[in-house]
Write a protein that holds these residues in place. Structure first.
Motif, PDB file in Angstrom:
ATOM      1  N   ALA A 197       0.825  -1.205   0.000  1.00 56.12           N
ATOM      2  CA  ALA A 197       0.000   0.000   0.000  1.00 56.12           C
ATOM      3  C   ALA A 197       0.861   1.257   0.000  1.00 56.12           C
ATOM      4  O   ALA A 197       0.524   2.259  -0.639  1.00 56.12           O
ATOM      5  CB  ALA A 197      -0.934  -0.006   1.212  1.00 56.12           C
ATOM      6  N   GLU A 198       1.977   1.203   0.715  1.00 54.95           N
ATOM      7  CA  GLU A 198       2.880   2.350   0.753  1.00 54.95           C
ATOM      8  C   GLU A 198       3.440   2.651  -0.633  1.00 54.95           C
ATOM      9  O   GLU A 198       3.548   3.813  -1.041  1.00 54.95           O
ATOM     10  CB  GLU A 198       4.009   2.068   1.742  1.00 54.95           C
ATOM     11  CG  GLU A 198       4.850   3.298   2.076  1.00 54.95           C
ATOM     12  CD  GLU A 198       5.916   2.970   3.098  1.00 54.95           C
ATOM     13  OE1 GLU A 198       6.110   3.784   4.005  1.00 54.95           O
ATOM     14  OE2 GLU A 198       6.555   1.898   2.976  1.00 54.95           O
ATOM     15  N   THR A 210       8.656  -4.293 -10.415  1.00 50.43           N
ATOM     16  CA  THR A 210       8.216  -3.590  -9.211  1.00 50.43           C
ATOM     17  C   THR A 210       6.693  -3.618  -9.091  1.00 50.43           C
ATOM     18  O   THR A 210       6.147  -3.835  -8.000  1.00 50.43           O
ATOM     19  CB  THR A 210       8.711  -2.132  -9.241  1.00 50.43           C
ATOM     20  OG1 THR A 210      10.145  -2.122  -9.292  1.00 50.43           O
ATOM     21  CG2 THR A 210       8.256  -1.374  -7.994  1.00 50.43           C
ATOM     22  N   THR A 211       6.001  -3.404 -10.215  1.00 49.96           N
ATOM     23  CA  THR A 211       4.541  -3.429 -10.208  1.00 49.96           C
ATOM     24  C   THR A 211       4.018  -4.810  -9.844  1.00 49.96           C
ATOM     25  O   THR A 211       3.110  -4.958  -9.013  1.00 49.96           O
ATOM     26  CB  THR A 211       3.991  -3.014 -11.587  1.00 49.96           C
ATOM     27  OG1 THR A 211       4.458  -1.699 -11.904  1.00 49.96           O
ATOM     28  CG2 THR A 211       2.474  -3.024 -11.591  1.00 49.96           C
ATOM     29  N   VAL A 212       4.602  -5.846 -10.462  1.00 53.12           N
ATOM     30  CA  VAL A 212       4.189  -7.223 -10.162  1.00 53.12           C
ATOM     31  C   VAL A 212       4.478  -7.557  -8.698  1.00 53.12           C
ATOM     32  O   VAL A 212       3.669  -8.186  -8.014  1.00 53.12           O
ATOM     33  CB  VAL A 212       4.903  -8.218 -11.098  1.00 53.12           C
ATOM     34  CG1 VAL A 212       4.651  -9.663 -10.660  1.00 53.12           C
ATOM     35  CG2 VAL A 212       4.432  -8.027 -12.533  1.00 53.12           C
ATOM     36  N   GLY A 213       5.635  -7.118  -8.220  1.00 51.44           N
ATOM     37  CA  GLY A 213       5.979  -7.365  -6.825  1.00 51.44           C
ATOM     38  C   GLY A 213       5.002  -6.707  -5.866  1.00 51.44           C
ATOM     39  O   GLY A 213       4.605  -7.307  -4.862  1.00 51.44           O
ATOM     40  N   THR A 214       4.605  -5.478  -6.184  1.00 52.56           N
ATOM     41  CA  THR A 214       3.632  -4.775  -5.339  1.00 52.56           C
ATOM     42  C   THR A 214       2.283  -5.482  -5.343  1.00 52.56           C
ATOM     43  O   THR A 214       1.670  -5.691  -4.286  1.00 52.56           O
ATOM     44  CB  THR A 214       3.466  -3.327  -5.830  1.00 52.56           C
ATOM     45  OG1 THR A 214       4.732  -2.656  -5.777  1.00 52.56           O
ATOM     46  CG2 THR A 214       2.462  -2.572  -4.971  1.00 52.56           C
ATOM     47  N   ALA A 215       1.825  -5.862  -6.543  1.00 51.84           N
ATOM     48  CA  ALA A 215       0.548  -6.578  -6.639  1.00 51.84           C
ATOM     49  C   ALA A 215       0.605  -7.904  -5.883  1.00 51.84           C
ATOM     50  O   ALA A 215      -0.344  -8.287  -5.189  1.00 51.84           O
ATOM     51  CB  ALA A 215       0.197  -6.826  -8.110  1.00 51.84           C
ATOM     52  N   ALA A 216       1.734  -8.604  -6.007  1.00 49.36           N
ATOM     53  CA  ALA A 216       1.874  -9.892  -5.325  1.00 49.36           C
ATOM     54  C   ALA A 216       1.886  -9.719  -3.814  1.00 49.36           C
ATOM     55  O   ALA A 216       1.316 -10.531  -3.076  1.00 49.36           O
ATOM     56  CB  ALA A 216       3.163 -10.580  -5.787  1.00 49.36           C
ATOM     57  N   MET A 217       2.525  -8.651  -3.337  1.00 50.82           N
ATOM     58  CA  MET A 217       2.534  -8.388  -1.894  1.00 50.82           C
ATOM     59  C   MET A 217       1.117  -8.163  -1.375  1.00 50.82           C
ATOM     60  O   MET A 217       0.733  -8.706  -0.329  1.00 50.82           O
ATOM     61  CB  MET A 217       3.395  -7.166  -1.574  1.00 50.82           C
ATOM     62  CG  MET A 217       4.865  -7.462  -1.455  1.00 50.82           C
ATOM     63  SD  MET A 217       5.753  -6.093  -0.704  1.00 50.82           S
ATOM     64  CE  MET A 217       5.513  -4.835  -1.913  1.00 50.82           C
ATOM     65  N   ALA A 267       3.303   6.065  -5.389  1.00 47.02           N
ATOM     66  CA  ALA A 267       3.150   6.182  -6.836  1.00 47.02           C
ATOM     67  C   ALA A 267       2.059   7.189  -7.185  1.00 47.02           C
ATOM     68  O   ALA A 267       2.180   7.948  -8.155  1.00 47.02           O
ATOM     69  CB  ALA A 267       2.816   4.816  -7.443  1.00 47.02           C
ATOM     70  N   LEU A 268       0.996   7.203  -6.384  1.00 46.90           N
ATOM     71  CA  LEU A 268      -0.111   8.136  -6.635  1.00 46.90           C
ATOM     72  C   LEU A 268       0.207   9.545  -6.154  1.00 46.90           C
ATOM     73  O   LEU A 268      -0.204  10.533  -6.763  1.00 46.90           O
ATOM     74  CB  LEU A 268      -1.388   7.634  -5.943  1.00 46.90           C
ATOM     75  CG  LEU A 268      -1.966   6.316  -6.468  1.00 46.90           C
ATOM     76  CD1 LEU A 268      -3.147   5.883  -5.607  1.00 46.90           C
ATOM     77  CD2 LEU A 268      -2.391   6.457  -7.928  1.00 46.90           C
ATOM     78  N   PHE A 269       0.940   9.651  -5.027  1.00 50.44           N
ATOM     79  CA  PHE A 269       1.272  10.956  -4.444  1.00 50.44           C
ATOM     80  C   PHE A 269       2.781  11.012  -4.190  1.00 50.44           C
ATOM     81  O   PHE A 269       3.230  10.927  -3.041  1.00 50.44           O
ATOM     82  CB  PHE A 269       0.498  11.160  -3.137  1.00 50.44           C
ATOM     83  CG  PHE A 269      -0.988  10.988  -3.284  1.00 50.44           C
ATOM     84  CD1 PHE A 269      -1.777  11.985  -3.834  1.00 50.44           C
ATOM     85  CD2 PHE A 269      -1.596   9.792  -2.889  1.00 50.44           C
ATOM     86  CE1 PHE A 269      -3.139  11.814  -3.970  1.00 50.44           C
ATOM     87  CE2 PHE A 269      -2.965   9.608  -3.023  1.00 50.44           C
ATOM     88  CZ  PHE A 269      -3.746  10.627  -3.573  1.00 50.44           C
ATOM     89  N   PRO A 270       3.562  11.138  -5.277  1.00 47.76           N
ATOM     90  CA  PRO A 270       5.028  11.111  -5.117  1.00 47.76           C
ATOM     91  C   PRO A 270       5.528  12.323  -4.352  1.00 47.76           C
ATOM     92  O   PRO A 270       4.979  13.423  -4.452  1.00 47.76           O
ATOM     93  CB  PRO A 270       5.540  11.118  -6.566  1.00 47.76           C
ATOM     94  CG  PRO A 270       4.424  11.735  -7.355  1.00 47.76           C
ATOM     95  CD  PRO A 270       3.154  11.331  -6.666  1.00 47.76           C
ATOM     96  N   HIS A 271       6.555  12.094  -3.554  1.00 47.44           N
ATOM     97  CA  HIS A 271       7.212  13.193  -2.854  1.00 47.44           C
ATOM     98  C   HIS A 271       8.642  12.783  -2.566  1.00 47.44           C
ATOM     99  O   HIS A 271       8.970  11.605  -2.551  1.00 47.44           O
ATOM    100  CB  HIS A 271       6.491  13.528  -1.541  1.00 47.44           C
ATOM    101  CG  HIS A 271       6.534  12.412  -0.548  1.00 47.44           C
ATOM    102  ND1 HIS A 271       5.650  11.346  -0.609  1.00 47.44           N
ATOM    103  CD2 HIS A 271       7.341  12.175   0.517  1.00 47.44           C
ATOM    104  CE1 HIS A 271       5.901  10.512   0.381  1.00 47.44           C
ATOM    105  NE2 HIS A 271       6.924  10.974   1.071  1.00 47.44           N
TER     106      HIS A 271
END
Length: 327
Positions: free
Chosen positions: A109-110, A232-239, A115-119
């Motif tokens: 989620a982080e 990275t995207t696949v890893g995030t989805a898998a997590m 990704a949605l609110f980069p800083h």
């Protein structure tokens, strides 16, 4: 003579039992390892960032150091702890799994949130500025990677332990050892290939004898950044999928069934809608999607908890600013 034949028959019998045991261990290790897919993919996606910025000649040695630390984490610390839990405190496995699953949800989620609110996220580390020696920086990076690996390895080993059918302690130890070594080889072998792919592409583009070889080298150099983003995207989805699945099954095992039963019902409806031939695939897709969505929701809930409560608490105890507390 009859005694010798009887002995050979006994040896053959023992060999068959041993072979069956090896096959059983291998099968259980494969099944247990596959359950930890989300953490494994994330491990492979996270590690390359610790090698970025170093001379090409140091990339593989750094991967080797991290891999060795990962093996130590799994075999010397996590495997004995897992066996102790399984044999003396099995009631603790589900809550620990849920904590690990929650961590995966939080991490996933982080990443979605950033990704949605980069800083910009800069943490000042005075040691880096006081000692810019590359060997010192390498030690710091390896140490940080091994610490991150410990968290992911703990999740992998706990998931694997929970997936092992009830058996004796020696079989459990053998399965966990095979999972630990196999996953480490798979993850860090993949990382080694990833971090050297650019160099391979450059070498092929510069020194390839055939035009097709040079063209493939140039394509490989251009493709690697895209591949890393996909990984990275696949890893995030898998997590999110694996973390959500663990938390939902944990709640079900602890006696709270509504979410589990709702997802199971929706998966059954999806299977009935597409027909018998594709029912298993449709059911799996729906289950994984809903696990991932709920994992994302739970992770978003945990972000402020980790940022404002858990992170500062750890910092107060250790005297060090954590990444969660620094956001």
């Amino acid at each position: 003579m009859s005694g010798l034949l009887a002995l050979l028959d006994d040896v053959a019998g023992i060999a068959k039992v041993a072979a069956a045991s090896v096959d059983d261990v291998a099968a259980q290790a494969f099944k247990a390892g596959s359950k930890a897919a989300g953490a494994v993919i994330d491990d492979a996606a996270v590690t390359p960032k610790y090698i970025t910025g170093f001379d090409a000649s140091r990339e593989l040695p750094i991967v080797g150091k991290i891999a060795l630390g990962s093996v130590r984490n799994k075999l010397l610390i996590l495997l004995p702890l897992g066996l102790i839990l399984a044999n003396f405190a099995p009631w603790a496995i589900t809550p620990l799994l849920m904590i690990g699953g929650s961590y995966l949800c939080f991490e996933g989620a982080e990443k979605v949130w950033h990704a949605l609110f980069p800083h910009e996220h800069v943490v000042h580390d005075p040691k880096v500025h006081e000692n810019p020696d590359p060997s010192h920086l390498e030690e710091q990076k390896v140490s940080g990677a091994i610490k991150t690996d410990f968290i992911l390895s703990a999740e992998i080993m706990t998931i694997a332990l929970a997936a092992i059918p009830e058996s004796n302690i020696w079989t459990e130890a053998a399965v966990l050892a095979v999972v630990a070594i196999g996953i480490t080889v798979a993850v860090y072998g993949s990382v080694a290939l990833i971090v050297k792919a650019d160099d391979l592409g450059l070498a092929m583009a510069a020194r390839g004898r055939l035009g097709a070889t040079r063209a493939f080298g140039r394509w490989l150099v251009k493709a690697m950044p895209v591949f890393m983003r996909i990984l990275t995207t696949v890893g995030t989805a898998a997590m999110l999928w694996v973390g959500g699945n663990i938390v939902i099954h944990g709640l079900h095992d602890l006696g709270w069934h509504p979410i589990y039963e709702f997802i199971h019902h929706m998966a059954d409806l999806a299977g009935e809608a597409v027909g018998e031939g594709f029912a298993p695939v449709a059911s799996w897709v729906v289950t994984a999607f809903m696990d991932g969505v709920l994992g994302l929701v739970w992770g978003l809930v945990l972000i402020p908890v980790a940022t404002w409560i858990i992170g500062p608490a750890i910092a107060a105890v250790t005297g060090k600013k954590t990444e969660a507390g620094a956001h």
